[in-house]
Design an enzyme around this catalytic site. Structure first.
Site, short mmCIF file in Angstrom:
data_model
loop_
_atom_site.label_atom_id
_atom_site.label_comp_id
_atom_site.label_asym_id
_atom_site.label_seq_id
_atom_site.Cartn_x
_atom_site.Cartn_y
_atom_site.Cartn_z
N SER A 15 12.27 -3.17 2.57
CA SER A 15 13.60 -3.01 1.98
C SER A 15 14.07 -4.21 1.15
O SER A 15 15.27 -4.42 1.01
CB SER A 15 14.65 -2.72 3.06
OG SER A 15 14.26 -1.63 3.84
N ARG A 27 -2.43 -6.00 8.24
CA ARG A 27 -1.05 -5.52 8.16
C ARG A 27 -0.59 -5.03 9.53
O ARG A 27 -1.30 -4.25 10.18
CB ARG A 27 -0.95 -4.39 7.14
CG ARG A 27 0.48 -3.98 6.85
CD ARG A 27 0.58 -3.07 5.65
NE ARG A 27 1.79 -3.37 4.92
CZ ARG A 27 2.64 -2.48 4.44
NH1 ARG A 27 2.38 -1.20 4.56
NH2 ARG A 27 3.73 -2.84 3.80
N TYR A 73 -1.37 3.81 13.28
CA TYR A 73 -2.75 4.27 13.12
C TYR A 73 -3.65 3.61 14.17
O TYR A 73 -3.16 2.89 15.05
CB TYR A 73 -3.21 4.05 11.67
CG TYR A 73 -2.37 4.91 10.73
CD1 TYR A 73 -2.44 6.30 10.81
CD2 TYR A 73 -1.47 4.34 9.84
CE1 TYR A 73 -1.63 7.10 10.00
CE2 TYR A 73 -0.67 5.12 9.02
CZ TYR A 73 -0.76 6.51 9.11
OH TYR A 73 0.03 7.31 8.32
N ALA A 102 -3.81 3.39 1.64
CA ALA A 102 -4.68 3.47 2.81
C ALA A 102 -5.93 4.28 2.46
O ALA A 102 -5.84 5.36 1.86
CB ALA A 102 -3.93 4.11 3.96
N GLY A 162 7.24 -1.61 -1.69
CA GLY A 162 6.63 -0.30 -1.62
C GLY A 162 7.34 0.70 -2.51
O GLY A 162 6.96 0.94 -3.66
N GLN A 202 -7.10 -1.29 1.32
CA GLN A 202 -6.55 -1.18 2.67
C GLN A 202 -7.44 -0.24 3.49
O GLN A 202 -7.53 0.96 3.21
CB GLN A 202 -5.10 -0.66 2.67
CG GLN A 202 -4.49 -0.83 4.06
CD GLN A 202 -3.12 -0.22 4.23
OE1 GLN A 202 -2.89 0.92 3.84
NE2 GLN A 202 -2.21 -0.94 4.86
N PRO A 243 0.83 -1.21 0.00
CA PRO A 243 0.00 0.00 0.00
C PRO A 243 0.87 1.26 0.00
O PRO A 243 1.81 1.36 0.79
CB PRO A 243 -0.81 -0.12 1.30
CG PRO A 243 -0.06 -1.09 2.15
CD PRO A 243 0.65 -2.01 1.22
N LEU A 244 0.54 2.19 -0.88
CA LEU A 244 1.31 3.43 -1.01
C LEU A 244 0.35 4.62 -1.12
O LEU A 244 -0.34 4.77 -2.13
CB LEU A 244 2.18 3.40 -2.26
CG LEU A 244 3.38 2.45 -2.28
CD1 LEU A 244 4.01 2.40 -3.67
CD2 LEU A 244 4.41 2.84 -1.23
C1 LIG Z 1 5.09 7.13 -0.41
C2 LIG Z 1 4.75 6.05 0.59
C3 LIG Z 1 3.41 5.86 0.95
C4 LIG Z 1 3.06 4.84 1.83
N1 LIG Z 1 1.74 4.63 2.13
C5 LIG Z 1 1.37 3.57 2.90
C6 LIG Z 1 -0.01 3.27 3.11
O1 LIG Z 1 -0.92 3.93 2.60
N2 LIG Z 1 -0.30 2.20 3.88
C7 LIG Z 1 0.67 1.42 4.48
O2 LIG Z 1 0.36 0.45 5.18
N3 LIG Z 1 1.99 1.68 4.27
C8 LIG Z 1 2.35 2.71 3.48
N4 LIG Z 1 3.68 2.93 3.22
C9 LIG Z 1 4.69 1.94 3.66
C10 LIG Z 1 4.95 0.94 2.54
O3 LIG Z 1 3.81 0.14 2.27
C11 LIG Z 1 6.12 -0.02 2.91
O4 LIG Z 1 5.82 -0.64 4.13
C12 LIG Z 1 7.44 0.72 3.02
O5 LIG Z 1 7.66 1.55 1.89
C13 LIG Z 1 8.62 -0.27 3.16
O6 LIG Z 1 8.65 -1.13 2.04
P1 LIG Z 1 9.76 -0.91 0.88
O7 LIG Z 1 11.09 -1.03 1.56
O8 LIG Z 1 9.49 -2.00 -0.11
O9 LIG Z 1 9.54 0.46 0.35
C14 LIG Z 1 4.06 3.98 2.37
C15 LIG Z 1 5.41 4.21 2.03
C16 LIG Z 1 5.75 5.22 1.15
C17 LIG Z 1 7.21 5.39 0.78
#
Ligand SMILES: Cc1cc2nc3c(=O)[nH]c(=O)nc-3n(C[C@H](O)[C@H](O)[C@H](O)COP(=O)(O)O)c2cc1C
Length: 370
Positions: free
Chosen positions: A305, A236, A189, A58, A326, A100, A25-26
């Site tokens: 990561s 999550r 949250y 989200a 992400g 989400q 989720p982003l």
């Molecule tokens: C721009 C951005 C927006 C994100 N939005 C959410 C979100 O809406 N819901 C959520 O559970 N995590 C959110 N995250 C966290 C990501 O889902 C993920 O856990 C985090 O980027 C680590 O994973 P990665 O190393 O693959 O980036 C967000 C992260 C980034 C960078």
């Protein structure tokens, strides 16, 4: 590199995921100012539809739990209609998408709720600051930052109302055409606020013991599974994260308690944020993944990561069944193709992570177009 494990299919509640790459989720804040999803969002998600599963950004279940400019909601019919366009675009592109479900609790700034005081399990403010809505003459660019405020401790009635909001959100997610829902119990949250001991100092049935701190999550799950079958529900969690003033006296025990609930309800998956390298959040000293795996027999999605090789190794070693990505998904709409063919990844421009329109959102080209 073959990455056979990452690219093997996976059954998720009767859905066949063609690979084990999950789009994490982003939040990208491209909905309307009334929190209605738009066609551009459908285009963005459709560009990424060849992953095993998309978890949507989200999505607020209640206006009082919404504290971020231009994020989508799922509490009214306009929003459901907006999401219908997005889910149709993903399905037309051959993909699968879960919503989400989100309530920010104490992390909502009063600016988003007509000056009211946000709610949380206890009257303890989150640590840090977040983006406030812009002034009326805003024409783009960075948003003003404001510190989190002390929330009002939720009454029994507040708790019942938020749980009902999750129930309605789940019904609306099905109306909107989602294939399932992910309950956002991570990242500080509202559900996380109840789960973790730093943010929950209640001395009623929702605080104190682990059984009590997980009660809110159990009741949300009950409300959600009234409409969405448990086999299409994920949760999550980020029990080892202490960002935004979070923290738990015993994250391993908390993770086990949630894993047991997930097992008892028979949900589709648990989505664990537990980075293998610091960056988005700190790498935990004592990872909980094995403790979760031992108690939960459903699909375990690991996040934090990863690159393709690390994800493949994690799945090959049976530590998890799938891995979510992400940040790599921001600039690589064709992440699956790039990882499969060992192509270099494009780097995101974070200036446009949370603000803007097409730029930095739908205009990242696939590798073959470079
Ligand atoms: C721009 C951005 C927006 C994100 N939005 C959410 C979100 O809406 N819901 C959520 O559970 N995590 C959110 N995250 C966290 C990501 O889902 C993920 O856990 C985090 O980027 C680590 O994973 P990665 O190393 O693959 O980036 C967000 C992260 C980034 C960078």
């Amino acid at each position: 590199m073959s990455l056979d494990s990452l690219f093997s299919p996976l059954d998720l509640g009767g859905l066949t995921l063609p690979n084990r790459v999950i789009m994490a989720p982003l939040t990208r804040a491209r909905a309307s100012v009334d929190n209605v999803p738009c066609a551009l969002m459908g285009q963005y998600y459709a560009q990424r539809a060849d992953c095993g599963l998309i978890v949507s950004e989200a999505t607020a279940v209640d206006p009082f739990g919404m504290g971020w400019y231009r994020v989508p909601g799922i509490w009214n019919d306009d929003q459901v209609r907006g999401w219908q366009g997005v889910t149709a675009a993903v399905h037309d592109a051959g993909g699968r998408i879960f919503a989400q479900l989100w309530h920010m609790g104490r992390l909502v700034l009063p600016d988003y709720i007509a000056g009211a005081q946000p709610i949380g399990p206890s009257a303890i403010a989150g640590v840090g600051e977040t983006m406030a809505p812009p002034s009326p003459d805003y024409s783009g660019g960075f948003l003003p930052m404001k510190p989190y405020v002390v929330p009002r401790e939720m009454t029994a009635e507040d708790i019942a109302q938020v749980i009902e909001a999750y129930g309605r959100g789940a019904v609306n997610a099905l109306r909107a055409g989602f294939d399932g829902v992910e309950i956002h119990a991570a990242n500080g949250y509202i559900i996380d606020q109840f789960l973790q001991s730093n943010s929950n100092h209640r001395n009623d049935a929702y605080g104190g013991s682990l059984a009590n701190r997980t009660r809110f999550l159990r009741e949300v799950l009950e409300a959600v599974t009234r409409s969405v079958p448990a086999s299409r529900v994920g949760i999550r969690i980020s029990p080892t994260s202490d960002r935004k003033g979070m923290g738990d006296e015993n994250p391993g025990a908390l993770a086990e308690a949630v894993a047991q609930i997930a097992q008892d309800f028979g949900i589709a998956y648990l989505h664990l944020i537990e980075p293998i390298a610091s960056g988005f959040m700190e790498k935990p000293e004592n990872p909980v993944i094995d403790r979760v795996r031992a108690l939960f027999g459903g699909v375990l999605v690991q996040n934090g990561s990863f690159d393709g090789a690390a994800a493949d190794a994690c799945i090959a070693a049976s530590k998890a069944d799938a891995v979510s990505f992400g940040r790599p998904y921001i600039a690589n709409p064709d992440l699956v193709t790039r990882m499969r063919n060992s192509l270099p990844l494009a780097q995101p421009n974070f200036d446009y992570a949370y603000v803007g329109e097409e730029k930095g959102y739908t205009d990242y080209p696939p590798a073959h177009a470079n």
